[in-house]
Design an enzyme around this catalytic site. Structure first.
Site, PDB file in Angstrom:
ATOM      1  N   LYS A  13      -1.857   4.940 -15.817  1.00 19.29           N
ATOM      2  CA  LYS A  13      -3.048   4.083 -15.716  1.00 19.29           C
ATOM      3  C   LYS A  13      -4.285   4.898 -15.344  1.00 19.29           C
ATOM      4  CE  LYS A  13      -1.340   1.387 -12.465  1.00 19.29           C
ATOM      5  NZ  LYS A  13      -0.011   2.021 -12.232  1.00 19.29           N
ATOM      6  N   ARG A  87      -2.056  -6.823  -8.123  1.00 20.75           N
ATOM      7  CA  ARG A  87      -0.661  -6.383  -8.058  1.00 20.75           C
ATOM      8  C   ARG A  87       0.267  -7.514  -7.643  1.00 20.75           C
ATOM      9  NH1 ARG A  87      -1.838  -0.645  -7.115  1.00 20.75           N
ATOM     10  NH2 ARG A  87       0.011   0.634  -7.117  1.00 20.75           N
ATOM     11  N   ARG A 126       3.948  15.356  -9.620  1.00 17.90           N
ATOM     12  CA  ARG A 126       2.538  15.461  -9.997  1.00 17.90           C
ATOM     13  C   ARG A 126       1.633  15.942  -8.865  1.00 17.90           C
ATOM     14  NH1 ARG A 126       0.859   9.095 -11.198  1.00 17.90           N
ATOM     15  NH2 ARG A 126       0.935   8.424  -9.029  1.00 17.90           N
ATOM     16  N   ARG A 160      -0.276  13.582  -3.538  1.00 21.29           N
ATOM     17  CA  ARG A 160      -0.296  12.336  -2.773  1.00 21.29           C
ATOM     18  C   ARG A 160       0.950  12.265  -1.892  1.00 21.29           C
ATOM     19  NH1 ARG A 160      -1.691   7.514  -6.909  1.00 21.29           N
ATOM     20  NH2 ARG A 160      -0.294   6.498  -5.447  1.00 21.29           N
ATOM     21  N   ARG A 171       8.031   2.081  -4.502  1.00 20.96           N
ATOM     22  CA  ARG A 171       6.872   1.606  -5.268  1.00 20.96           C
ATOM     23  C   ARG A 171       7.317   0.919  -6.561  1.00 20.96           C
ATOM     24  NH1 ARG A 171       3.787   7.031  -5.620  1.00 20.96           N
ATOM     25  NH2 ARG A 171       2.235   5.892  -6.816  1.00 20.96           N
TER      26      ARG A 171
HETATM   27  P1  AMP Z   1      -1.957   3.414  -6.565  1.00 22.46           P
HETATM   28  O1  AMP Z   1      -2.862   4.586  -6.430  1.00 22.46           O
HETATM   29  O2  AMP Z   1      -2.535   2.337  -7.433  1.00 22.46           O
HETATM   30  O3  AMP Z   1      -0.547   3.790  -6.952  1.00 22.46           O
HETATM   31  O4  AMP Z   1      -1.860   2.760  -5.093  1.00 22.46           O
HETATM   32  C1  AMP Z   1      -1.332   3.490  -4.004  1.00 22.46           C
HETATM   33  C2  AMP Z   1      -0.882   2.527  -2.907  1.00 22.46           C
HETATM   34  O5  AMP Z   1      -2.007   1.774  -2.442  1.00 22.46           O
HETATM   35  C3  AMP Z   1       0.135   1.478  -3.323  1.00 22.46           C
HETATM   36  O6  AMP Z   1       1.463   1.970  -3.294  1.00 22.46           O
HETATM   37  C4  AMP Z   1      -0.110   0.399  -2.270  1.00 22.46           C
HETATM   38  O7  AMP Z   1       0.453   0.756  -1.014  1.00 22.46           O
HETATM   39  C5  AMP Z   1      -1.621   0.433  -2.126  1.00 22.46           C
HETATM   40  N1  AMP Z   1      -2.308  -0.482  -3.078  1.00 22.46           N
HETATM   41  C6  AMP Z   1      -3.192  -0.135  -4.061  1.00 22.46           C
HETATM   42  N2  AMP Z   1      -3.635  -1.213  -4.736  1.00 22.46           N
HETATM   43  C7  AMP Z   1      -3.007  -2.280  -4.160  1.00 22.46           C
HETATM   44  C8  AMP Z   1      -3.023  -3.676  -4.422  1.00 22.46           C
HETATM   45  N3  AMP Z   1      -3.789  -4.208  -5.397  1.00 22.46           N
HETATM   46  N4  AMP Z   1      -2.248  -4.467  -3.635  1.00 22.46           N
HETATM   47  C9  AMP Z   1      -1.491  -3.968  -2.639  1.00 22.46           C
HETATM   48  N5  AMP Z   1      -1.423  -2.658  -2.354  1.00 22.46           N
HETATM   49  C10 AMP Z   1      -2.165  -1.809  -3.100  1.00 22.46           C
END
Ligand code: AMP
Length: 217
Positions: A13, A87, A126, A160, A171
């Site tokens: 994404k 989400r 990554r 990360r 996740r």
């Molecule tokens: P991402 O970079 O999108 O993979 O997000 C990293 C982490 O941020 C996720 O594993 C969640 O802990 C948190 N997070 C990001 N966006 C959301 C969302 N819309 N709802 C809940 N948690 C989120």
């Protein structure tokens, strides 16, 4: 054009959102990036979400809805790419409300479909350039010269903390149980399209472009 990219962690994404930003001048709204910036800044919100993120769990709907609500009104005329929000189903219905209040339409939802078995390997290897954000992978996409970013020549790289095999599994579980149920929500609205996220990055970008061009009419 305003779009939403959906897919599990490691689907690509963020990579595709960056492409769309470069090509069409759209603005990426990544809630993961917003939360990481809060953590980096050491804010109260950053501290509050740290443990949840590192465990691979979802931050509460209330926090996430408030976070995106601040941003959505400030986008102006440029199209946006939502990446990582919504989400959950409550986040999706809250997004509809926010968009309606701001008279903004969500034109297209693109699901990047991937084979789950490949994701743990994809995500756990990554890393990215600290300076320009270019992404790399230990096995599939190393910088041409070890230790030097191909794009900007920078020498600092970051990983990360939630990109490790154990957290990726949590996740993926969160995606399966809490996020995948929003697919039927958008399918019912007739704006959901799916692309093959196992294809090469350029091929996925091409598929997304085709979908967006069709939607423009
Ligand atoms: P991402 O970079 O999108 O993979 O997000 C990293 C982490 O941020 C996720 O594993 C969640 O802990 C948190 N997070 C990001 N966006 C959301 C969302 N819309 N709802 C809940 N948690 C989120």
């Amino acid at each position: 054009m305003n779009i939403l990219l959906l897919g599990p962690p490691g689907a690509g994404k963020g990579t595709q959102a960056k492409r769309l930003e470069e090509r069409y001048g759209m603005v990426q709204l990544s809630t993961g990036d917003m939360l990481r910036a809060e953590r980096e800044a050491g804010s109260a919100l950053g501290k509050q979400v740290q443990a949840i993120m590192d465990a691979g769990k979802l931050v509460s709907d209330d926090i996430m809805i408030a976070l995106i609500e601040q941003r959505i009104g400030q986008i102006g005329g440029k199209g946006f790419i939502l990446d990582g929000f919504p989400r959950t189903v409550p986040q999706a219905t809250a997004l509809d409300r926010m968009l309606a209040e701001n008279r903004i339409a969500l034109d297209q939802v693109v699901e990047i479909a991937v084979d789950e078995a490949a994701l743990v390997d994809r995500v756990s290897g990554r890393f990215s350039c600290k300076t320009c954000g270019a992404s790399y992978h230990d096995r599939h996409h190393r910088p041409k010269q070890d230790g030097t970013c191909d794009v900007c020549g920078g020498h600092a790289f970051i990983r990360r903390p939630d990109d490790n095999a154990e957290t990726v599994k949590a996740r993926l579980k969160a995606y399966r149980e809490q996020t995948a149920p929003i697919l039927p929500y958008y399918r019912a609205k007739g704006i959901l399209r799916s692309v093959d996220g196992m294809a090469a990055i350029d091929a996925v970008a091409q598929e997304i472009e085709t979908i967006l061009n069709k939607a423009k009419g």
